[in-house]
Design a protein around this motif. Structure first.
Motif, PDB file in Angstrom:
ATOM      1  N   MET A   1       0.826  -1.170   0.000  1.00 19.88           N
ATOM      2  CA  MET A   1       0.000   0.000   0.000  1.00 19.88           C
ATOM      3  C   MET A   1       0.882   1.248   0.000  1.00 19.88           C
ATOM      4  SD  MET A   1      -3.301   0.344   2.332  1.00 19.88           S
ATOM      5  CE  MET A   1      -3.647   1.917   3.009  1.00 19.88           C
ATOM      6  N   PHE A   2       0.491   2.274  -0.753  1.00 20.11           N
ATOM      7  CA  PHE A   2       1.246   3.521  -0.824  1.00 20.11           C
ATOM      8  C   PHE A   2       0.861   4.444   0.324  1.00 20.11           C
ATOM      9  CE2 PHE A   2       1.024   2.233  -5.303  1.00 20.11           C
ATOM     10  CZ  PHE A   2       2.377   2.204  -5.584  1.00 20.11           C
ATOM     11  N   ASP A   3       1.851   5.164   0.834  1.00 27.52           N
ATOM     12  CA  ASP A   3       1.470   6.179   1.807  1.00 27.52           C
ATOM     13  C   ASP A   3       1.027   7.435   1.051  1.00 27.52           C
ATOM     14  OD1 ASP A   3       3.675   7.932   1.296  1.00 27.52           O
ATOM     15  OD2 ASP A   3       4.915   6.843   2.727  1.00 27.52           O
ATOM     16  N   ARG A   4       0.286   8.277   1.690  1.00 27.37           N
ATOM     17  CA  ARG A   4      -0.326   9.445   1.031  1.00 27.37           C
ATOM     18  C   ARG A   4       0.704  10.398   0.438  1.00 27.37           C
ATOM     19  NH1 ARG A   4      -5.919  10.131   2.075  1.00 27.37           N
ATOM     20  NH2 ARG A   4      -6.642   8.609   3.587  1.00 27.37           N
ATOM     21  N   GLU A   5       1.837  10.560   1.081  1.00 24.16           N
ATOM     22  CA  GLU A   5       2.870  11.477   0.577  1.00 24.16           C
ATOM     23  C   GLU A   5       3.438  10.990  -0.747  1.00 24.16           C
ATOM     24  OE1 GLU A   5       3.872  14.571   1.655  1.00 24.16           O
ATOM     25  OE2 GLU A   5       2.059  14.300   2.836  1.00 24.16           O
ATOM     26  N   LYS A   6       3.739   9.691  -0.835  1.00 24.93           N
ATOM     27  CA  LYS A   6       4.271   9.142  -2.084  1.00 24.93           C
ATOM     28  C   LYS A   6       3.219   9.172  -3.179  1.00 24.93           C
ATOM     29  CE  LYS A   6       7.814   6.200  -0.140  1.00 24.93           C
ATOM     30  NZ  LYS A   6       8.316   4.850   0.043  1.00 24.93           N
ATOM     31  N   LEU A   7       1.993   8.871  -2.835  1.00 26.12           N
ATOM     32  CA  LEU A   7       0.913   8.862  -3.805  1.00 26.12           C
ATOM     33  C   LEU A   7       0.649  10.257  -4.353  1.00 26.12           C
ATOM     34  CD1 LEU A   7      -1.023   6.949  -5.179  1.00 26.12           C
ATOM     35  CD2 LEU A   7      -2.658   7.354  -3.353  1.00 26.12           C
ATOM     36  N   LYS A   8       0.798  11.274  -3.526  1.00 27.51           N
ATOM     37  CA  LYS A   8       0.575  12.656  -3.934  1.00 27.51           C
ATOM     38  C   LYS A   8       1.528  13.074  -5.057  1.00 27.51           C
ATOM     39  CE  LYS A   8       2.172  15.855  -1.336  1.00 27.51           C
ATOM     40  NZ  LYS A   8       2.509  16.738  -0.232  1.00 27.51           N
ATOM     41  N   ASP A   9       2.770  12.584  -5.019  1.00 29.60           N
ATOM     42  CA  ASP A   9       3.785  12.957  -5.999  1.00 29.60           C
ATOM     43  C   ASP A   9       3.928  11.962  -7.133  1.00 29.60           C
ATOM     44  OD1 ASP A   9       4.373  15.268  -4.586  1.00 29.60           O
ATOM     45  OD2 ASP A   9       5.863  14.248  -3.337  1.00 29.60           O
ATOM     46  N   PHE A  10       3.156  10.876  -7.103  1.00 25.26           N
ATOM     47  CA  PHE A  10       3.282   9.835  -8.128  1.00 25.26           C
ATOM     48  C   PHE A  10       3.027  10.410  -9.517  1.00 25.26           C
ATOM     49  CE2 PHE A  10       1.423   6.422 -10.742  1.00 25.26           C
ATOM     50  CZ  PHE A  10       2.496   5.548 -10.732  1.00 25.26           C
ATOM     51  N   GLY A  11       3.968  10.180 -10.435  1.00 26.44           N
ATOM     52  CA  GLY A  11       3.810  10.612 -11.810  1.00 26.44           C
ATOM     53  C   GLY A  11       4.295  12.015 -12.114  1.00 26.44           C
ATOM     54  N   LYS A  12       4.710  12.770 -11.122  1.00 26.62           N
ATOM     55  CA  LYS A  12       5.123  14.154 -11.359  1.00 26.62           C
ATOM     56  C   LYS A  12       6.514  14.273 -11.967  1.00 26.62           C
ATOM     57  CE  LYS A  12       2.060  16.359  -8.135  1.00 26.62           C
ATOM     58  NZ  LYS A  12       1.919  17.212  -6.969  1.00 26.62           N
ATOM     59  N   LYS A  13       7.298  13.201 -11.932  1.00 22.52           N
ATOM     60  CA  LYS A  13       8.667  13.266 -12.436  1.00 22.52           C
ATOM     61  C   LYS A  13       8.790  12.850 -13.906  1.00 22.52           C
ATOM     62  CE  LYS A  13      10.785  12.635  -7.958  1.00 22.52           C
ATOM     63  NZ  LYS A  13      11.686  11.842  -7.143  1.00 22.52           N
ATOM     64  N   VAL A  14       7.694  12.514 -14.554  1.00 24.25           N
ATOM     65  CA  VAL A  14       7.730  12.150 -15.974  1.00 24.25           C
ATOM     66  C   VAL A  14       7.498  13.401 -16.819  1.00 24.25           C
ATOM     67  CG1 VAL A  14       7.034   9.758 -15.581  1.00 24.25           C
ATOM     68  CG2 VAL A  14       5.296  11.484 -16.006  1.00 24.25           C
ATOM     69  N   PRO A  15       7.883  13.381 -18.106  1.00 26.67           N
ATOM     70  CA  PRO A  15       7.757  14.579 -18.940  1.00 26.67           C
ATOM     71  C   PRO A  15       6.371  15.233 -18.962  1.00 26.67           C
ATOM     72  CG  PRO A  15       9.127  12.975 -20.051  1.00 26.67           C
ATOM     73  CD  PRO A  15       8.575  12.304 -18.821  1.00 26.67           C
ATOM     74  N   MET A  16       5.287  14.480 -18.851  1.00 26.74           N
ATOM     75  CA  MET A  16       3.960  15.088 -18.870  1.00 26.74           C
ATOM     76  C   MET A  16       3.525  15.570 -17.494  1.00 26.74           C
ATOM     77  SD  MET A  16       1.739  13.058 -21.691  1.00 26.74           S
ATOM     78  CE  MET A  16       0.467  14.296 -21.711  1.00 26.74           C
ATOM     79  N   GLY A  17       4.282  15.209 -16.453  1.00 22.89           N
ATOM     80  CA  GLY A  17       4.005  15.697 -15.115  1.00 22.89           C
ATOM     81  C   GLY A  17       2.812  15.067 -14.423  1.00 22.89           C
ATOM     82  N   ARG A  18       2.369  13.932 -14.920  1.00 29.45           N
ATOM     83  CA  ARG A  18       1.230  13.244 -14.310  1.00 29.45           C
ATOM     84  C   ARG A  18       1.270  11.776 -14.710  1.00 29.45           C
ATOM     85  NH1 ARG A  18      -2.448  11.885 -18.004  1.00 29.45           N
ATOM     86  NH2 ARG A  18      -2.518  12.989 -19.971  1.00 29.45           N
ATOM     87  N   PRO A  19       0.662  10.905 -13.909  1.00 27.37           N
ATOM     88  CA  PRO A  19       0.627   9.487 -14.275  1.00 27.37           C
ATOM     89  C   PRO A  19      -0.333   9.250 -15.438  1.00 27.37           C
ATOM     90  CG  PRO A  19      -0.593   9.854 -12.235  1.00 27.37           C
ATOM     91  CD  PRO A  19       0.027  11.162 -12.618  1.00 27.37           C
ATOM     92  N   GLY A  20      -0.073   8.200 -16.192  1.00 26.64           N
ATOM     93  CA  GLY A  20      -0.974   7.827 -17.280  1.00 26.64           C
ATOM     94  C   GLY A  20      -2.281   7.269 -16.742  1.00 26.64           C
ATOM     95  N   GLN A  21      -3.335   7.531 -17.462  1.00 28.54           N
ATOM     96  CA  GLN A  21      -4.652   7.033 -17.085  1.00 28.54           C
ATOM     97  C   GLN A  21      -4.948   5.760 -17.877  1.00 28.54           C
ATOM     98  OE1 GLN A  21      -6.457   8.696 -14.586  1.00 28.54           O
ATOM     99  NE2 GLN A  21      -4.447   9.649 -14.462  1.00 28.54           N
TER     100      GLN A  21
END
Length: 72
Positions: A1-21
């Motif tokens: 299970m992910f903690d809320r802090e890690k989940l909040k930033d998930f996907g922000k480090k990729v070129p589009m700045g968000r996780p894929g849907q």
């Protein structure tokens, strides 16, 4: 299970700045699983928003990161 802090930033480090849907990445997987892809061989579909793990983009970024630290 992910903690809320890690989940909040998930996907922000990729070129589009968000996780894929799922609606964005799912069709590629369906295509590979269906008969429409039967003539395709030896190809790679990069469903990664431009972030190739272990590829040239990662190597260049790693070199830049290391050069700023003076390690290379």
């Amino acid at each position: 299970m992910f903690d809320r802090e890690k989940l909040k930033d998930f996907g922000k480090k990729v070129p589009m700045g968000r996780p894929g849907q799922s609606l964005e990445v799912g069709p590629a997987y369906v295509f590979l699983a269906c008969r429409d892809s039967s003539y395709m061989t030896g190809q790679v579909l990069h469903i990664n928003v431009g972030e190739i793990i272990g590829g040239l983009a990662t190597s260049i970024k790693l070199q830049k990161d290391l050069s700023t630290t003076g390690l290379i």
